[in-house]
Design a protein around this motif. Structure first.
Motif, PDB file in Angstrom:
ATOM      1  N   VAL A 142      29.512 -21.369  41.468  1.00 21.41           N
ATOM      2  CA  VAL A 142      30.869 -20.829  41.331  1.00 21.41           C
ATOM      3  C   VAL A 142      30.819 -19.424  40.738  1.00 21.41           C
ATOM      4  O   VAL A 142      31.421 -18.481  41.283  1.00 21.41           O
ATOM      5  CB  VAL A 142      31.739 -21.751  40.437  1.00 21.41           C
ATOM      6  CG1 VAL A 142      33.059 -21.077  40.109  1.00 21.41           C
ATOM      7  CG2 VAL A 142      31.970 -23.097  41.114  1.00 21.41           C
ATOM      8  N   ARG A 145      29.166 -16.694  42.988  1.00 19.66           N
ATOM      9  CA  ARG A 145      30.043 -16.266  44.077  1.00 19.66           C
ATOM     10  C   ARG A 145      31.263 -15.506  43.549  1.00 19.66           C
ATOM     11  O   ARG A 145      31.658 -14.496  44.135  1.00 19.66           O
ATOM     12  CB  ARG A 145      30.494 -17.483  44.880  1.00 19.66           C
ATOM     13  CG  ARG A 145      29.386 -18.073  45.744  1.00 19.66           C
ATOM     14  CD  ARG A 145      29.834 -19.369  46.349  1.00 19.66           C
ATOM     15  NE  ARG A 145      28.916 -19.853  47.375  1.00 19.66           N
ATOM     16  CZ  ARG A 145      28.994 -21.073  47.913  1.00 19.66           C
ATOM     17  NH1 ARG A 145      29.932 -21.915  47.516  1.00 19.66           N
ATOM     18  NH2 ARG A 145      28.142 -21.440  48.842  1.00 19.66           N
ATOM     19  N   VAL A 187      35.039 -28.053  45.772  1.00 18.50           N
ATOM     20  CA  VAL A 187      35.628 -26.934  46.530  1.00 18.50           C
ATOM     21  C   VAL A 187      34.588 -25.848  46.824  1.00 18.50           C
ATOM     22  O   VAL A 187      34.349 -25.490  47.979  1.00 18.50           O
ATOM     23  CB  VAL A 187      36.825 -26.321  45.758  1.00 18.50           C
ATOM     24  CG1 VAL A 187      37.396 -25.125  46.520  1.00 18.50           C
ATOM     25  CG2 VAL A 187      37.905 -27.373  45.532  1.00 18.50           C
ATOM     26  N   CYS A 188      33.971 -25.327  45.795  1.00 22.88           N
ATOM     27  CA  CYS A 188      32.984 -24.252  45.991  1.00 22.88           C
ATOM     28  C   CYS A 188      31.632 -24.906  46.275  1.00 22.88           C
ATOM     29  O   CYS A 188      30.658 -24.725  45.564  1.00 22.88           O
ATOM     30  CB  CYS A 188      32.923 -23.358  44.758  1.00 22.88           C
ATOM     31  SG  CYS A 188      32.052 -21.811  45.063  1.00 22.88           S
ATOM     32  N   PRO A 192      31.780 -23.133  51.146  1.00 23.82           N
ATOM     33  CA  PRO A 192      32.941 -23.146  50.251  1.00 23.82           C
ATOM     34  C   PRO A 192      34.262 -23.307  51.000  1.00 23.82           C
ATOM     35  O   PRO A 192      34.436 -22.760  52.086  1.00 23.82           O
ATOM     36  CB  PRO A 192      32.862 -21.772  49.581  1.00 23.82           C
ATOM     37  CG  PRO A 192      32.113 -20.920  50.540  1.00 23.82           C
ATOM     38  CD  PRO A 192      31.144 -21.821  51.249  1.00 23.82           C
ATOM     39  N   ALA A 193      35.171 -24.069  50.380  1.00 18.63           N
ATOM     40  CA  ALA A 193      36.522 -24.250  50.949  1.00 18.63           C
ATOM     41  C   ALA A 193      37.459 -23.271  50.250  1.00 18.63           C
ATOM     42  O   ALA A 193      38.325 -23.656  49.459  1.00 18.63           O
ATOM     43  CB  ALA A 193      36.964 -25.693  50.758  1.00 18.63           C
ATOM     44  N   CYS A 194      37.293 -21.988  50.552  1.00 18.33           N
ATOM     45  CA  CYS A 194      37.986 -20.939  49.787  1.00 18.33           C
ATOM     46  C   CYS A 194      39.506 -21.046  49.898  1.00 18.33           C
ATOM     47  O   CYS A 194      40.219 -20.706  48.949  1.00 18.33           O
ATOM     48  CB  CYS A 194      37.511 -19.561  50.242  1.00 18.33           C
ATOM     49  SG  CYS A 194      35.742 -19.313  49.975  1.00 18.33           S
ATOM     50  N   CYS A 197      40.922 -23.026  47.114  1.00 20.49           N
ATOM     51  CA  CYS A 197      40.378 -22.701  45.788  1.00 20.49           C
ATOM     52  C   CYS A 197      41.403 -21.970  44.922  1.00 20.49           C
ATOM     53  O   CYS A 197      42.016 -20.989  45.370  1.00 20.49           O
ATOM     54  CB  CYS A 197      39.122 -21.846  45.946  1.00 20.49           C
ATOM     55  SG  CYS A 197      38.364 -21.433  44.360  1.00 20.49           S
ATOM     56  N   LEU A 199      40.775 -19.989  42.632  1.00 18.11           N
ATOM     57  CA  LEU A 199      40.232 -18.691  42.221  1.00 18.11           C
ATOM     58  C   LEU A 199      40.229 -17.677  43.351  1.00 18.11           C
ATOM     59  O   LEU A 199      39.747 -16.553  43.181  1.00 18.11           O
ATOM     60  CB  LEU A 199      38.786 -18.877  41.716  1.00 18.11           C
ATOM     61  CG  LEU A 199      38.583 -19.906  40.601  1.00 18.11           C
ATOM     62  CD1 LEU A 199      37.098 -20.030  40.262  1.00 18.11           C
ATOM     63  CD2 LEU A 199      39.382 -19.520  39.358  1.00 18.11           C
ATOM     64  N   LYS A 200      40.752 -18.044  44.502  1.00 19.24           N
ATOM     65  CA  LYS A 200      40.569 -17.184  45.678  1.00 19.24           C
ATOM     66  C   LYS A 200      41.216 -15.803  45.512  1.00 19.24           C
ATOM     67  O   LYS A 200      40.756 -14.831  46.111  1.00 19.24           O
ATOM     68  CB  LYS A 200      41.098 -17.858  46.952  1.00 19.24           C
ATOM     69  CG  LYS A 200      42.572 -18.215  46.964  1.00 19.24           C
ATOM     70  CD  LYS A 200      42.917 -18.847  48.317  1.00 19.24           C
ATOM     71  CE  LYS A 200      44.373 -19.256  48.411  1.00 19.24           C
ATOM     72  NZ  LYS A 200      44.694 -20.438  47.607  1.00 19.24           N
ATOM     73  N   CYS A 203      38.424 -13.903  43.415  1.00 14.20           N
ATOM     74  CA  CYS A 203      37.006 -14.105  43.747  1.00 14.20           C
ATOM     75  C   CYS A 203      36.502 -12.976  44.645  1.00 14.20           C
ATOM     76  O   CYS A 203      37.155 -12.590  45.605  1.00 14.20           O
ATOM     77  CB  CYS A 203      36.824 -15.451  44.451  1.00 14.20           C
ATOM     78  SG  CYS A 203      35.108 -15.784  44.901  1.00 14.20           S
ATOM     79  N   PHE A 205      33.592 -13.035  46.349  1.00 17.93           N
ATOM     80  CA  PHE A 205      32.524 -13.558  47.217  1.00 17.93           C
ATOM     81  C   PHE A 205      32.545 -12.900  48.593  1.00 17.93           C
ATOM     82  O   PHE A 205      33.589 -12.852  49.257  1.00 17.93           O
ATOM     83  CB  PHE A 205      32.716 -15.068  47.359  1.00 17.93           C
ATOM     84  CG  PHE A 205      31.669 -15.758  48.192  1.00 17.93           C
ATOM     85  CD1 PHE A 205      30.328 -15.632  47.901  1.00 17.93           C
ATOM     86  CD2 PHE A 205      32.045 -16.557  49.262  1.00 17.93           C
ATOM     87  CE1 PHE A 205      29.371 -16.293  48.657  1.00 17.93           C
ATOM     88  CE2 PHE A 205      31.094 -17.221  50.022  1.00 17.93           C
ATOM     89  CZ  PHE A 205      29.757 -17.089  49.718  1.00 17.93           C
TER      90      PHE A 205
END
Ligand code: SF4
Length: 338
Positions: A142, A145, A187-188, A192-194, A197, A199-200, A203, A205
């Motif tokens: 996590v 990324r 999730v991550c 990853p299932a962004c 998420c 945090l998207k 994030c 990443f």
């Protein structure tokens, strides 16, 4: 950004986090056993083992007072048996050196056998509410990324610990610790299932570098001998404490089926006849073990091992002692063979 990271995670955890797991109580013993089990085992696989382990060893005193053999038997099937030996050794230290009271600091916990910094942080946070960071494999993924971190080795690890520290919330440390673990597990993930998420929005990443794709596991070969007497007992030998399946009962092992006679002869056993069984592959984290099982009809020589030695004749119609999962399956496979 640290505050929004924790707030977003806690909001997600309230709606989607894992709850009701059997170790989610403020008890250092339960937290410790579960954290050690979960180091190499998924939550789903660990739950039945955890229940059986706690039923047999309900307290650190019970674990410390049990023979190591008994602990290994209850760990059989979980793999990575050094974990069981360390649990036993740490339990004895806690009882002998701390009067059964757990050290509450990360440093004190990390001084016990088998407890690294991340596991110590998790136990301290879950059991004592200490604001301590963790950095298990899920949390590493996590944070790496989230910061799109491309450093490697010790530099990467140092940076990830710093990120883990700076993101700690001022309160709800138990929920936050579980939340960041859960996000990595649910999730991550590797893919990853962004879109799901929390945090998207922040994030950074940009994708895993191809070089970080795990290479194919190297293969190792082993021949395992199912040396069976006419009374349907099979020879088991105890493995050395170090190495794979350390300290467990196992089958005599040699490099090639052609070495079976010499290998068994060294155990005082005469080989009468033998046949190859279908090979099996067992996957460890870093390599795949290709096993060639050999069913050997044998006659025990004069050095039939006495009780208490590192060899035993195991009756096939009885439950196996502490053996690895593939050895247990091989013993089951020959139970009904003539
Ligand atoms: S947005 Fe995607 S890559 Fe970033 S933390 Fe969430 S799941 Fe992982």
């Amino acid at each position: 950004m640290a505050g929004s990271f924790a707030a977003a995670l806690l909001g997600w955890y309230d709606a989607h986090g894992r709850r009701g797991l059997p170790w989610q109580v403020p008890c250092p013993y339960r937290r410790w056993v579960s954290e050690i089990m979960l180091q190499q085992t998924t939550v789903r696989s660990a739950i039945p083992y955890f229940g059986a382990f706690l039923a047999r060893f309900p307290s650190v005193e019970a674990l410390a007072g049990a023979p190591l053999e008994d602990v290994m038997r209850h760990w059989a099937g979980l793999g990575y048996y050094a974990r069981a030996r360390n649990l036993h050794a740490a339990a004895r230290r806690i009882v002998a050196d701390y009067g059964g009271q757990w050290p509450r600091s990360v440093a004190g916990l990390a001084a016990l056998p088998g407890i690294g910094r991340s596991t110590a942080g998790a136990i301290a946070a879950f059991a004592f509410g200490v604001r301590a960071p963790i950095l298990d494999a899920n949390v590493r993924r996590v944070l790496r990324r989230y910061h799109d971190e491309h450093a490697t080795g010790a530099v990467l690890t140092r940076r990830l610990w710093a990120y883990a520290e700076e993101k700690l919330p001022p309160d709800r440390i138990e929920d936050y610790t579980q939340a960041v673990m859960d996000l990595g597990a649910l999730v991550c993930r590797k893919v990853p299932a962004c879109l799901d998420c929390p945090l998207k929005g922040d994030c950074r990443f940009t994708g895993d570098a191809p070089a970080r794709v795990r290479p194919a596991k190297p293969a190792r070969q082993a021949t395992l001998l199912l040396a069976r007497r006419s009374d349907r007992r099979v020879l088991l030998v105890r493995r050395p404490a170090e190495g794979i399946w350390g300290g467990l009962w196992s089958l005599p092992e040699c490099a090639r089926p052609e070495d079976a006679r010499d290998c068994l002869g060294a155990c005082g056993v005469d080989l009468l006849d033998h046949q190859l069984l279908a090979p099996v592959v067992h996957h460890f984290t870093h390599f795949a073990l290709h096993i060639q099982p050999v069913l050997a009809q044998v006659r025990a020589g004069p050095s039939t091992p006495p009780p208490g030695s590192d060899m035993m004749w195991h009756p096939l119609d009885q439950p196996a002692p502490g053996v690895s999962a593939p050895v247990g399956r091989l013993l089951n496979r020959i139970k009904d063979l003539p």
